[in-house]
Design a protein around this motif. Structure first.
Motif, PDB file in Angstrom:
ATOM      1  N   ASP A   1      -4.360   3.555   5.915  1.00 39.87           N
ATOM      2  CA  ASP A   1      -5.208   4.440   5.087  1.00 39.87           C
ATOM      3  C   ASP A   1      -6.019   5.433   5.915  1.00 39.87           C
ATOM      4  O   ASP A   1      -6.873   6.131   5.376  1.00 39.87           O
ATOM      5  CB  ASP A   1      -6.129   3.594   4.200  1.00 39.87           C
ATOM      6  CG  ASP A   1      -6.888   2.532   4.978  1.00 39.87           C
ATOM      7  OD1 ASP A   1      -7.172   2.743   6.174  1.00 39.87           O
ATOM      8  OD2 ASP A   1      -7.186   1.472   4.389  1.00 39.87           O
TER       9      ASP A   1
ATOM     10  N   MET B   1     -10.795   8.028   5.665  1.00 43.35           N
ATOM     11  CA  MET B   1     -10.110   6.867   5.096  1.00 43.35           C
ATOM     12  C   MET B   1      -9.885   7.115   3.613  1.00 43.35           C
ATOM     13  O   MET B   1     -10.827   7.444   2.886  1.00 43.35           O
ATOM     14  CB  MET B   1     -10.889   5.576   5.306  1.00 43.35           C
ATOM     15  CG  MET B   1     -10.098   4.352   4.846  1.00 43.35           C
ATOM     16  SD  MET B   1     -10.708   2.781   5.479  1.00 43.35           S
ATOM     17  CE  MET B   1     -12.001   2.469   4.324  1.00 43.35           C
TER      18      MET B   1
ATOM     19  N   HIS C   1     -10.230   2.958  -1.052  1.00 45.95           N
ATOM     20  CA  HIS C   1      -9.492   1.807  -1.603  1.00 45.95           C
ATOM     21  C   HIS C   1     -10.441   0.654  -1.855  1.00 45.95           C
ATOM     22  O   HIS C   1     -11.554   0.612  -1.335  1.00 45.95           O
ATOM     23  CB  HIS C   1      -8.384   1.378  -0.641  1.00 45.95           C
ATOM     24  CG  HIS C   1      -8.891   0.852   0.681  1.00 45.95           C
ATOM     25  ND1 HIS C   1      -9.362  -0.419   0.847  1.00 45.95           N
ATOM     26  CD2 HIS C   1      -8.996   1.450   1.894  1.00 45.95           C
ATOM     27  CE1 HIS C   1      -9.728  -0.604   2.104  1.00 45.95           C
ATOM     28  NE2 HIS C   1      -9.533   0.529   2.770  1.00 45.95           N
TER      29      HIS C   1
ATOM     30  N   ARG D   1       0.863  -1.197   0.000  1.00 40.34           N
ATOM     31  CA  ARG D   1       0.000   0.000   0.000  1.00 40.34           C
ATOM     32  C   ARG D   1       0.897   1.243   0.000  1.00 40.34           C
ATOM     33  O   ARG D   1       0.801   2.104   0.877  1.00 40.34           O
ATOM     34  CB  ARG D   1      -0.869   0.028   1.258  1.00 40.34           C
ATOM     35  CG  ARG D   1      -1.933  -1.042   1.347  1.00 40.34           C
ATOM     36  CD  ARG D   1      -3.247  -0.558   0.727  1.00 40.34           C
ATOM     37  NE  ARG D   1      -4.350  -1.369   1.212  1.00 40.34           N
ATOM     38  CZ  ARG D   1      -5.268  -0.936   2.056  1.00 40.34           C
ATOM     39  NH1 ARG D   1      -5.239   0.299   2.509  1.00 40.34           N
ATOM     40  NH2 ARG D   1      -6.228  -1.732   2.451  1.00 40.34           N
TER      41      ARG D   1
ATOM     42  N   ASP E   1      -4.111   1.584  10.951  1.00 38.47           N
ATOM     43  CA  ASP E   1      -4.319   1.287   9.527  1.00 38.47           C
ATOM     44  C   ASP E   1      -3.576   2.329   8.695  1.00 38.47           C
ATOM     45  O   ASP E   1      -3.587   3.516   9.030  1.00 38.47           O
ATOM     46  CB  ASP E   1      -5.812   1.393   9.165  1.00 38.47           C
ATOM     47  CG  ASP E   1      -6.598   0.157   9.557  1.00 38.47           C
ATOM     48  OD1 ASP E   1      -6.078  -0.683  10.295  1.00 38.47           O
ATOM     49  OD2 ASP E   1      -7.764   0.057   9.107  1.00 38.47           O
TER      50      ASP E   1
HETATM   51 MN    MN Z   1      -9.078   0.581   5.007  1.00 39.49          MN
END
Ligand code: MN
Ligand code: UD2
Length: 287
Positions: free
Chosen positions: A136, A227, A230, A73, A134
């Protein structure tokens, strides 16, 4: 094995054709234009030590380790670093960012990455506070402090824009949590049994309640996150087993025999990157 230098070059090449006028993705999310000079992030003046460590200009009582479970990522990581370093420094935190990278093929296992990161970091230095994050998620409010509280587990990713800034359900502890090292040991970390998407965060809630620890949250109006959009990653399909595992976790107190005390992984390497403002663990799973 993931070679940072090569990917860095690759990334910069790919972003070259971006339009001259910045495309705003969302609120405080950096634009593609801002991301372009990824290879020269040091020039941004983030004032970091090697490996993504920040030493604040004042005495900070806690040392915070931020653990990002990670695989493939890179764009999200770049956005995250550009957003979070200034954010964390405004808070005068003493912190280091650790990216725990699953280098083994096969299904993603977030719990094992969190646990192996914790174990390896403990060998390097003494951190008081562990923030599991996370890649993101971007905090929207400077008042979301990335420190730990002895009074309980801090669930930070409370109000997500995606969900209309509401909590989906009371027992949700996904996204971003801040845990003292003492509490993380008491919880026996995360479960290692959850392969693929989902369940490991709900299992963490089961652990918190079985350990009689409290969950702390900032007000809904403060603990806001965006967020980055994705799709579901390949290698991280929905785990159809998750409800069975959760039931087992509740009924048989799986926490006692599954977590830090039965963790298996192989560390491939630890590398410090100043150019990417991050300290990276390459940890490998063993089935
Ligand atoms: Mn996520
Ligand atoms: C939710 C939770 C997340 C986790 C997940 C279920 C919130 C806000 N988030 O996120 O914490 O419990 O559901 O597993 O409640 N990742 C990679 N590469 C991959 C797969 C995952 O780097 O191939 C990492 C990355 O840091 C990512 C995180 O794992 O942010 C969670 O995965 P997700 O973003 O696909 O899951 P999501 O958004 O449904």
């Amino acid at each position: 094995k993931y070679k940072f230098k090569e990917l860095q070059k690759k990334y910069v090449r790919e972003t070259e054709p971006c339009p001259k006028i910045p495309i705003a993705i969302d609120k405080q999310v950096p634009t593609y234009q801002e991301l372009a000079p990824l290879s020269s992030l040091e020039a941004k003046g983030f004032d970091l030590q090697n490996g993504g460590t920040f030493i604040p200009p004042c005495k900070q009582s806690q040392k915070t380790a931020i653990i990002i479970p990670f695989r493939n990522r890179y764009l999200h990581l770049a956005v995250w670093l550009l957003h979070l370093h200034p954010f964390l420094q405004k808070q005068n935190l003493a912190y280091t960012v650790f990216v725990v990278n699953q280098v083994v093929n096969g299904t993603f296992n977030k719990g094992v990455l969190m646990n192996s990161g914790f174990m390896e970091i403990a060998k390097l230095d003494k951190f008081d506070c562990f923030v599991f994050h996370d890649v993101d998620l971007l905090p929207e409010d400077d008042r979301i402090y990335y420190t730990c509280d002895r009074a309980g587990i801090k669930h930070l990713a409370y109000a997500l824009e995606e969900w209309g800034y509401q909590l989906l359900y009371q027992s949700l502890v996904g996204g971003v949590v801040a845990v003292t090292w003492q509490d993380y040991l008491r919880l026996n970390g995360f479960s290692n049994q959850y392969f693929g998407w989902g369940g490991e965060d709900d299992d963490f809630y089961v652990r918190i309640s079985q350990s009689k620890l409290d969950i702390l949250r900032y007000p809904l109006s403060v603990s806001r996150y965006t967020m980055v959009q994705h799709h579901r990653d390949s290698g991280n399909d929905i785990n159809d087993n998750r409800y069975r595992l959760l039931r087992e976790s509740i009924t048989t107190n799986m926490q006692q025999r599954d977590g830090l005390n039965n963790l298996q992984y192989k560390l491939e390497s630890i590398e410090n990157f100043l150019s990417l403002l991050v300290s990276t663990f390459h940890s490998m799973l063993i089935k």
